[in-house]
Design a protein around this motif. Structure first.
Motif: not given
Length: 202
Positions: A65, A100, A103-104, A106-107, A186, A189-190
């Motif tokens: 990214r 980063t 985002e992790e 949000s996963d 997030a 977005d993801k």
């Protein structure tokens, strides 16, 4: 955090994912989702690196990214601390790490929402089991506890386990300095990226 909206979005995404996959039982899917959640939490931990007592410079950056910006003056390298994403926006190292990390997180949230949907559990909020705290010494304890609860989860009696997972996960995210608003954005977005991946045969 609008859990009702998030759960509805996750249900729609899961439906799109499952449409092309081999059939499985509800329990098989549940167990696979639990394992996915464990892996995603491990990725969060490995990104923030708080457990790495042997390492001074903690915090990983998604190199797919963000790329390093090299600044030259008169053909001499003077600075490498800036990162750039695919849209050309520049960030400092710490900002790239933070994005980063969010985002992790949000996963992991994707799989928590999926588990809630699979057992018909409506998430109404957080904080029913534990008080939100910023006790840095308990970061590792929270990760260990999360994995223990997930590892002992039972498909037929999951509601109370899920409430605990949600509470501890949000305590941990709060300890990492991530707000619920940042995490929710997030997720949105993801979610878009996940649909793009589906279209491209991910």
């Amino acid at each position: 955090m609008n859990f009702k909206k998030l759960q509805a979005m996750q249900a729609k995404l899961d439906e799109a994912i499952l449409a092309d996959k081999a059939p499985m039982t509800a329990e098989e899917r549940f167990n696979k989702t639990l394992v996915a959640l464990i892996v995603e939490i491990a990725e969060v931990v490995n990104t923030v690196e708080h457990f790495k007592f042997w390492k001074d410079n903690k915090g990983k950056i998604d190199r797919k990214r963000f790329s390093v910006i090299h600044i030259f003056q008169e053909e001499e390298l003077v600075d490498v601390e800036y990162m750039e994403d695919k849209t050309g926006v520049q960030y400092a190292d710490w900002e790239s790490h933070r994005l980063t990390l969010i985002e992790e997180c949000s996963d992991a949230l994707h799989f928590i929402l999926s588990l809630a949907n699979q057992v018909d559990f409506e998430i109404n909020g957080i904080g029913t089991h534990f008080e939100i705290t910023n006790d840095v010494d308990s970061l590792e304890k929270n990760v260990l506890f999360l994995n223990q609860v997930i590892g002992l989860a039972d498909f037929n009696h999951f509601h109370s386990d899920l409430e605990m997972i949600i509470d501890v996960f949000f305590i941990y995210v709060n300890q990492l300095g991530i707000s619920q608003q940042e995490l929710e954005q997030a997720y949105y977005d993801k979610n878009k990226i996940n649909y793009e991946r589906l279209e491209n045969g991910y």
